[in-house]
Design a protein around this motif. Sequence first.
Motif, PDB file in Angstrom:
ATOM      1  N   THR A   1      37.846  44.501  39.651  1.00 31.72           N
ATOM      2  CA  THR A   1      39.214  43.710  39.270  1.00 31.72           C
ATOM      3  C   THR A   1      40.064  43.879  39.493  1.00 31.72           C
ATOM      4  OG1 THR A   1      37.926  43.310  37.227  1.00 31.72           O
ATOM      5  CG2 THR A   1      40.227  42.906  37.184  1.00 31.72           C
TER       6      THR A   1
ATOM      7  N   HIS B   1      36.059  30.063  33.085  1.00 28.82           N
ATOM      8  CA  HIS B   1      36.183  32.105  34.162  1.00 28.82           C
ATOM      9  C   HIS B   1      37.872  32.324  33.163  1.00 28.82           C
ATOM     10  CE1 HIS B   1      35.890  35.346  38.049  1.00 28.82           C
ATOM     11  NE2 HIS B   1      36.662  35.520  36.552  1.00 28.82           N
TER      12      HIS B   1
ATOM     13  N   ASP C   1      42.021  36.250  40.110  1.00 26.47           N
ATOM     14  CA  ASP C   1      40.845  35.969  40.546  1.00 26.47           C
ATOM     15  C   ASP C   1      41.075  35.824  41.837  1.00 26.47           C
ATOM     16  OD1 ASP C   1      39.071  36.947  38.181  1.00 26.47           O
ATOM     17  OD2 ASP C   1      40.148  36.147  36.811  1.00 26.47           O
TER      18      ASP C   1
ATOM     19  N   HIS D   1      38.579  35.508  29.629  1.00 27.68           N
ATOM     20  CA  HIS D   1      39.748  36.622  30.308  1.00 27.68           C
ATOM     21  C   HIS D   1      40.763  35.959  29.075  1.00 27.68           C
ATOM     22  CE1 HIS D   1      37.738  38.217  34.610  1.00 27.68           C
ATOM     23  NE2 HIS D   1      38.801  37.421  34.460  1.00 27.68           N
TER      24      HIS D   1
ATOM     25  N   LEU E   1      31.867  34.195  34.706  1.00 27.99           N
ATOM     26  CA  LEU E   1      32.646  35.369  34.753  1.00 27.99           C
ATOM     27  C   LEU E   1      32.481  36.096  35.737  1.00 27.99           C
ATOM     28  CD1 LEU E   1      33.442  36.073  31.066  1.00 27.99           C
ATOM     29  CD2 LEU E   1      35.767  35.972  32.656  1.00 27.99           C
ATOM     30  N   TYR E   2      31.556  35.736  36.638  1.00 27.29           N
ATOM     31  CA  TYR E   2      30.823  35.969  38.260  1.00 27.29           C
ATOM     32  C   TYR E   2      31.850  36.217  38.831  1.00 27.29           C
ATOM     33  CZ  TYR E   2      27.785  37.796  42.350  1.00 27.29           C
ATOM     34  OH  TYR E   2      27.931  37.848  43.479  1.00 27.29           O
ATOM     35  N   SER E   3      32.302  37.223  40.158  1.00 26.88           N
ATOM     36  CA  SER E   3      33.953  37.051  41.001  1.00 26.88           C
ATOM     37  C   SER E   3      33.699  36.851  41.574  1.00 26.88           C
ATOM     38  CB  SER E   3      34.215  38.632  40.051  1.00 26.88           C
ATOM     39  OG  SER E   3      35.525  38.581  41.129  1.00 26.88           O
TER      40      SER E   3
ATOM     41  N   HIS F   1      34.820  40.756  33.914  1.00 22.87           N
ATOM     42  CA  HIS F   1      33.876  40.030  34.560  1.00 22.87           C
ATOM     43  C   HIS F   1      32.783  40.284  35.208  1.00 22.87           C
ATOM     44  CE1 HIS F   1      37.841  39.740  37.830  1.00 22.87           C
ATOM     45  NE2 HIS F   1      37.143  37.656  37.444  1.00 22.87           N
TER      46      HIS F   1
ATOM     47  N   HIS G   1      32.834  43.839  42.186  1.00 26.88           N
ATOM     48  CA  HIS G   1      34.201  42.856  41.276  1.00 26.88           C
ATOM     49  C   HIS G   1      34.307  43.638  40.747  1.00 26.88           C
ATOM     50  CE1 HIS G   1      30.930  39.438  42.153  1.00 26.88           C
ATOM     51  NE2 HIS G   1      29.888  40.765  41.882  1.00 26.88           N
TER      52      HIS G   1
END
Length: 269
Positions: free
Chosen positions: A47, A224, A65, A228, A242-244, A234, A45
Amino acid sequence: MRLAKRFAAIGAIGVLTAVALTTSSNAQPVEPAAAPAAAATDSDHDTVYVTGKDRAGNMTVTIYDPAKGVTPDQLREKLRSNGVTGVLNKGQTPPSSQPNTSTPPKALACLTEGTARQWCDHQWNYGSYKDPQVYFLDSTTSAWPVVASVTEWNRATGIDSFWKSGSSACPSGVHCVTVANGAYGSTGWLGLTTWTPSTQGPVSVQLNDSYTLTAAEHRTVACHELGHALALNHNTSTSSCLYSGTYISLVPNADDYKLLPLIYPLAGT
């Protein structure tokens, strides 16, 4: 007093929304009933960070994202091929202060709690309040249930989240995040959040209309990006919005709620 402010913030959103927003920020979070809780490693995950400049010439850092089925590396390549400059490589740490700062601020602790991660070196100050006050100025269409996600984030202790129409001015003495949607094209991303390092804003959220999403996916993406904007990165569990890259959960998970009072540790109201 807080109850009155919440009803003032949502105006005429409707009875259902108004009832939802009466939830105290000290209430215990409610876990999503049907969300799976598969964990993943941080490397899965990574970023996607992009540096740029705002209209005042300040350096910005943006989290992009990815859309469904797009990996972070594929998104980086697509951004570069579309002429986006400042795309950082995987694992590259984004700047935490302005390049012209004579004395860079001391780096803040990069906190974690279970599967939740902080957006390092980003957090809101308290001002004259016992919790940072964050108003989301929502200019999105009804497809994006931003107000529902604000309600969920306001369940957290440590920081208070409020909804306000995007046509309204930012109240004095609080923090404001602009939230907008648009047909940005097949860019490889569904949402992005931009912060100006070593400052208290501006912070902005953009939501991409160019991909076909279900109502649940619209809500997940909104949740999500708002996460941020509160200084979370994430989460490595699919039980969190917030899982990517895979948009499953509609809400934050317990670790998201536990991490926010670690980032904002003063006694709240």
